[in-house]
Design a protein around this motif. Structure first.
Motif, PDB file in Angstrom:
ATOM      1  N   SER A  19      42.114  23.831 109.437  1.00 20.76           N
ATOM      2  CA  SER A  19      41.041  24.574 108.766  1.00 20.76           C
ATOM      3  C   SER A  19      40.386  23.617 107.783  1.00 20.76           C
ATOM      4  CB  SER A  19      41.596  25.811 108.046  1.00 20.76           C
ATOM      5  OG  SER A  19      42.470  25.443 107.000  1.00 20.76           O
ATOM      6  N   TYR A  78      39.768  26.270 113.284  1.00 22.25           N
ATOM      7  CA  TYR A  78      40.025  27.674 113.001  1.00 22.25           C
ATOM      8  C   TYR A  78      38.817  28.598 113.045  1.00 22.25           C
ATOM      9  CZ  TYR A  78      38.130  27.734 108.192  1.00 22.25           C
ATOM     10  OH  TYR A  78      37.311  27.713 107.100  1.00 22.25           O
ATOM     11  N   ASP A  79      37.642  28.108 113.338  1.00 21.87           N
ATOM     12  CA  ASP A  79      36.519  29.014 113.561  1.00 21.87           C
ATOM     13  C   ASP A  79      35.459  28.333 114.415  1.00 21.87           C
ATOM     14  OD1 ASP A  79      35.023  27.449 111.845  1.00 21.87           O
ATOM     15  OD2 ASP A  79      34.806  28.963 110.292  1.00 21.87           O
ATOM     16  N   LYS A  84      28.600  30.648 113.162  1.00 16.24           N
ATOM     17  CA  LYS A  84      28.314  30.777 111.730  1.00 16.24           C
ATOM     18  C   LYS A  84      26.869  30.378 111.428  1.00 16.24           C
ATOM     19  CE  LYS A  84      32.548  30.562 109.048  1.00 16.24           C
ATOM     20  NZ  LYS A  84      33.370  29.811 108.090  1.00 16.24           N
ATOM     21  N   GLU A 143      37.963  31.836 117.004  1.00 12.99           N
ATOM     22  CA  GLU A 143      37.132  32.587 116.079  1.00 12.99           C
ATOM     23  C   GLU A 143      37.883  32.766 114.766  1.00 12.99           C
ATOM     24  OE1 GLU A 143      35.797  36.204 117.848  1.00 12.99           O
ATOM     25  OE2 GLU A 143      34.903  35.197 119.571  1.00 12.99           O
ATOM     26  N   HIS A 144      37.151  32.890 113.677  1.00 15.92           N
ATOM     27  CA  HIS A 144      37.749  32.913 112.339  1.00 15.92           C
ATOM     28  C   HIS A 144      38.762  34.054 112.190  1.00 15.92           C
ATOM     29  CE1 HIS A 144      37.545  31.854 107.994  1.00 15.92           C
ATOM     30  NE2 HIS A 144      37.850  33.130 107.828  1.00 15.92           N
ATOM     31  N   HIS A 145      38.351  35.270 112.514  1.00 14.93           N
ATOM     32  CA  HIS A 145      39.265  36.399 112.356  1.00 14.93           C
ATOM     33  C   HIS A 145      40.369  36.398 113.406  1.00 14.93           C
ATOM     34  CE1 HIS A 145      37.838  39.415 109.223  1.00 14.93           C
ATOM     35  NE2 HIS A 145      37.192  38.288 108.981  1.00 14.93           N
ATOM     36  N   SER A 147      41.890  33.669 114.207  1.00 12.41           N
ATOM     37  CA  SER A 147      42.873  32.806 113.546  1.00 12.41           C
ATOM     38  C   SER A 147      43.676  33.589 112.517  1.00 12.41           C
ATOM     39  CB  SER A 147      42.180  31.621 112.869  1.00 12.41           C
ATOM     40  OG  SER A 147      41.526  30.805 113.798  1.00 12.41           O
ATOM     41  N   GLY A 170      33.775  35.693 108.324  1.00 13.95           N
ATOM     42  CA  GLY A 170      34.092  34.632 109.263  1.00 13.95           C
ATOM     43  C   GLY A 170      32.805  34.151 109.909  1.00 13.95           C
ATOM     44  N   GLU A 171      32.705  34.324 111.245  1.00 17.37           N
ATOM     45  CA  GLU A 171      31.416  34.077 111.882  1.00 17.37           C
ATOM     46  C   GLU A 171      30.479  35.242 111.543  1.00 17.37           C
ATOM     47  OE1 GLU A 171      34.530  31.824 113.814  1.00 17.37           O
ATOM     48  OE2 GLU A 171      34.292  33.982 113.640  1.00 17.37           O
ATOM     49  N   ASP A 350      42.111  31.082 104.006  1.00 19.17           N
ATOM     50  CA  ASP A 350      41.643  30.163 105.038  1.00 19.17           C
ATOM     51  C   ASP A 350      42.679  29.112 105.427  1.00 19.17           C
ATOM     52  OD1 ASP A 350      39.280  31.495 105.194  1.00 19.17           O
ATOM     53  OD2 ASP A 350      38.009  29.761 104.802  1.00 19.17           O
TER      54      ASP A 350
END
Length: 767
Positions: A19, A78-79, A84, A143-145, A147, A170-171, A350
């Protein structure tokens, strides 16, 4: 003894999660799906919330795994940065022509770096691994969430669980719900930007004068000093909250979408004045605001969790995302919620995304089964107590202390515990540096400052003379797991200090009528329990249960303290001072020890008394690691070494010759001048013979470039914004299209957006 001819060698899979580039950069290593190492970059660089490329954290993970970078099977980010960027553009499209200042502030870093994050990551990784780009392992993007959810469920002790992720954004998602079952993790529904519980809490953090993304826990700690008198106002004006816990914010009061602040003048009018200036005196208004937003946050979390339980029937709940660090809300959820068990990822922010990203690759991309470890209690999860950072052998500790000129005594294990317990019983404050460093924001007995909770003065002493922080902030108790219910209204384990529980009734000290009427910080003056150093003004405590299975030495210290005092509790706070990260190395620990009024330091079996130490002259903040990636800078200009200056001279010489010696004369039909080639020849000669002499020319050139950039960048971005984005935005609004979904609808029963599971091949792309 040689390997038999027919033996089958099974290759271990090594996956690195990363991250970075937003806040709290980190790296984590999985070996065959089991976490081997994880650490935040800030601990090595000594820059709090370091968002840079986590080179030092990656090096640590590789060293722990005895690996070279090109021996990894996969690296996972991680995203998805391009999604984004899409959200960023759609936000400006939704608000233009407002938002130009924010646009000019955010776009340069995106256009220079974040938009090309895949290439940036590969370049940094190749540099760190001293290898060619083609030698790098495959790079994946979760994707962020996703992760966050993976960090919560896959490392929990549950075969099946509902998962709730809550953060800033996140995104697009700001709240997401999932169902985990075995090795499967399926998305259910979400709430999208700009409607965010994390950003709502951060807006109030900003308004009460604390720093966003680091001061939210201060707001939570301030809440018990106030009265929740603004709850109805918040729910009437700011938040449209539905019965199922979904919500939308009235964005006319907020500025975070397109501004440089979190709130605006309408928000100021609502709460009777402008935001508190940082470091100014706290007033009752800030305390009441803190109490109010805390109540609203808890209500939203409870409603969301109840809805998720009704829809999944899950007995277990996993939590992650920055809001999951709100341990007061977690405590209410545990006491009042419908779940039998709750598990919260200790690195819920994060940083934990690095761990989750690696787990997504292992279970989702490689489709490997999930194995529970078969243990019970706190050792049942797969986090190893969250002790995943560096450990230092006795010879390493001795070498670092000797290099610092420190005076120490070496004790055996039993003597160390009994001596430390006696010092604590005499109300000494001790730096406790033992074993592996914790992963996540909490100190759990690996890098802790500890004291006697029975002392009436301990809370103020540790805040003002050791931590150098606000006097209102409470301290957490570390308590023997087997005795937690003797001290707190708590019967479930809380090994990661993420649950707030009330102090038991029989330990409370009754207040007089006059004391009961105290307001604000006056409440601090009155002893409220038999353990005053860890009892907050509302008779609560942020509990850490200490277990022999995960930290036998810290458990042993608590037992030794209990034998002397009859008390199985210690004050525990992170080993750092305000504004600095938690210490990582013995050197970090000694510097912090010498710059504060701690009495003793225990580093492994080495015990140091402050009175015996030589005079300490270094009073500067924590120094950056010498191994930290990225060159030093002077006036914002990166410094170049001999090789870099040679490349600068050769390239600049060629550019001067080509532009002024060839291009302009040809375009303008002029005689071919000699002076550009004289300058080019001089630059080339210096580059080959004495490149260090080019340093001053390089700095002047770069200053000119920076000045030109400061003039041209806003000009170009202004043209893009007002000629392209603003007209398109107005056309979209005339057509009734708004990607932000800002409309509040009292008749709508839910604001949820259904989620869809992505195919595993999507992990290969940054969008």
């Amino acid at each position: 003894m040689g390997r038999s001819r027919g033996a089958v060698v099974t290759k271990i899979s090594n996956i690195l999660g990363i991250s970075a580039y937003y806040h709290d950069s980190a790296a984590a290593l999985l070996k065959d799906g089991e976490v081997a190492a994880a650490a935040q970059q800030e601990r090595f660089s000594r820059r709090k919330h370091d968002a840079g490329f986590p080179g030092d954290a990656i090096r640590y993970c590789l060293e722990t795994g005895n690996l070279r970078l090109n021996e990894l099977d996969r690296i996972v980010f991680y995203d998805k940065p391009l999604i984004k960027f899409e959200r960023l553009l759609e936000t400006y499209m939704s608000y233009a022509p407002r938002g130009f200042r924010s646009f000019t502030a955010s776009m340069p870093i995106w256009l220079k770096e974040k938009l090309y994050l895949k290439s940036v990551l590969k370049t940094e990784l190749a540099k760190l691994g001293d290898c060619e780009l083609k030698e790098l392992p495959p790079l994946l993007f979760t994707e962020h969430h996703q992760s966050h959810a993976a960090s919560a469920f896959f490392f929990s002790p549950f075969e099946r669980a509902a998962v709730l992720c809550l953060d800033g954004v996140g995104e697009w998602a700001t709240t997401s719900t999932w169902l985990g079952n075995g090795a499967n993790l399926d998305p259910l529904w979400e709430i999208d930007f700009p409607h965010s519980l994390g950003l709502l809490y951060s807006a109030f953090t900003y308004f009460t004068g604390f720093r966003v993304n680091s001061g939210e826990y201060k707001l939570m700690g301030l809440a018990p000093y106030g009265e929740p008198k603004y709850v109805d106002l918040i729910l009437d004006k700011l938040v449209d909250l539905k019965e199922d816990g979904t919500f939308r914010l009235d964005m006319q009061y907020f500025n975070y979408c397109t501004g440089l602040t979190m709130t605006n003048s309408r928000f100021d009018e609502l709460f009777g004045g402008p935001p508190r200036k940082p470091e100014s005196d706290l007033t009752q208004r800030e305390m009441d605001i803190a109490a109010s937003i805390q109540v609203v946050t808890e209500e939203i979390v409870l409603r969301l969790a109840n809805t998720l339980h009704e829809e999944t029937g899950a007995k277990n709940l996993c939590l992650a995302g920055g809001v999951a660090l709100n341990c007061v809300a977690n405590g209410r959820l545990q006491r009042e919620g419908p779940y039998e068990n709750i598990w919260i990822q200790p690195a819920a922010g994060d940083a934990g995304g690095a761990l989750g990203a690696a787990a997504v690759a292992w279970h989702g991309y490689e489709e490997q089964p999930r194995k529970l470890n078969g243990n019970s209690g706190p050792a049942a999860d797969r986090m190893h107590g969250s002790y995943l950072g560096p450990n230092y052998a006795p010879e390493q500790i001795r070498a670092e202390l000797d290099a610092l000129g420190a005076k120490y005594t070496v004790l055996d294990d039993d003597t160390l515990l009994s001596t430390t317990a006696e010092l604590l019983a005499d109300e000494n404050v001790i730096g406790w540096f033992q074993g592996r460093m914790e992963f996540g924001p909490r100190a759990l007995g690996g890098r802790s400052i500890i004291g006697d909770p029975r002392s009436a003065e301990m809370q103020s002493v540790m805040n003002l003379k050791i931590k150098y922080r606000e006097s209102f902030r409470p301290f957490a108790p570390s308590v023997l797991w087997e005795r937690v219910s003797d001290y707190f209204e708590q019967d479930a384990p809380s090994p990661y200090m993420l649950i707030v529980a009330p102090v038991r009734e029989e330990l409370k000290v009754a207040l007089t009528d006059e004391q009961e009427q105290a307001f604000g910080l006056e409440k601090l003056k009155h002893r409220r329990s038999e353990l005053p150093a860890i009892t907050h003004v509302d008779y609560s405590a942020r509990v850490q249960t200490v277990h022999e299975e995960t930290n036998p030495r810290y458990h042993g210290l608590l037992k030794a303290f209990e034998q002397i005092t009859g008390c199985g509790v210690l004050v525990n706070t992170s080993f750092n001072v305000r504004g600095e990260p938690v210490v990582c190395s013995p050197t970090d620990a000694y510097r912090c020890f010498m710059r504060t009024e701690m009495d003793y330091l225990a580093v492994g079996n080495f015990v140091l008394s402050k009175q015996e130490q030589p005079a300490w002259e270094d009073d500067a903040p924590g120094k950056a690691s010498s191994s930290s990636t990225g060159g030093s800078t002077k006036h914002g200009i990166p410094e170049l070494d001999r090789k870099g200056l040679r490349e600068f001279g050769l390239t600049t010489g060629a550019a001067v010759g080509a532009i002024f010696g060839l291009f302009f004369p040809w375009i303008l039909n002029l005689d071919w001048p000699a002076w550009p080639w004289v300058i080019a020849a001089a630059l080339w000669s210096l580059s080959l013979v004495q490149p260090l002499w080019l340093r001053r020319i390089y700095r002047v050139w770069m200053r000119f470039g920076l000045l030109a950039s400061r003039v041209m960048t806003p000009l170009v971005l202004g043209i893009v914004f007002f000629v392209m984005i603003a007209p398109m935005a107005m056309v979209m609004r005339l057509m009734g299209k708004d990607p932000m979904q800002r409309v509040l609808d009292p008749k709508q029963k839910s604001y949820r957006v259904q989620s869809a599971k992505s195919p595993k091949e999507k992990l290969e792309k940054p969008f």
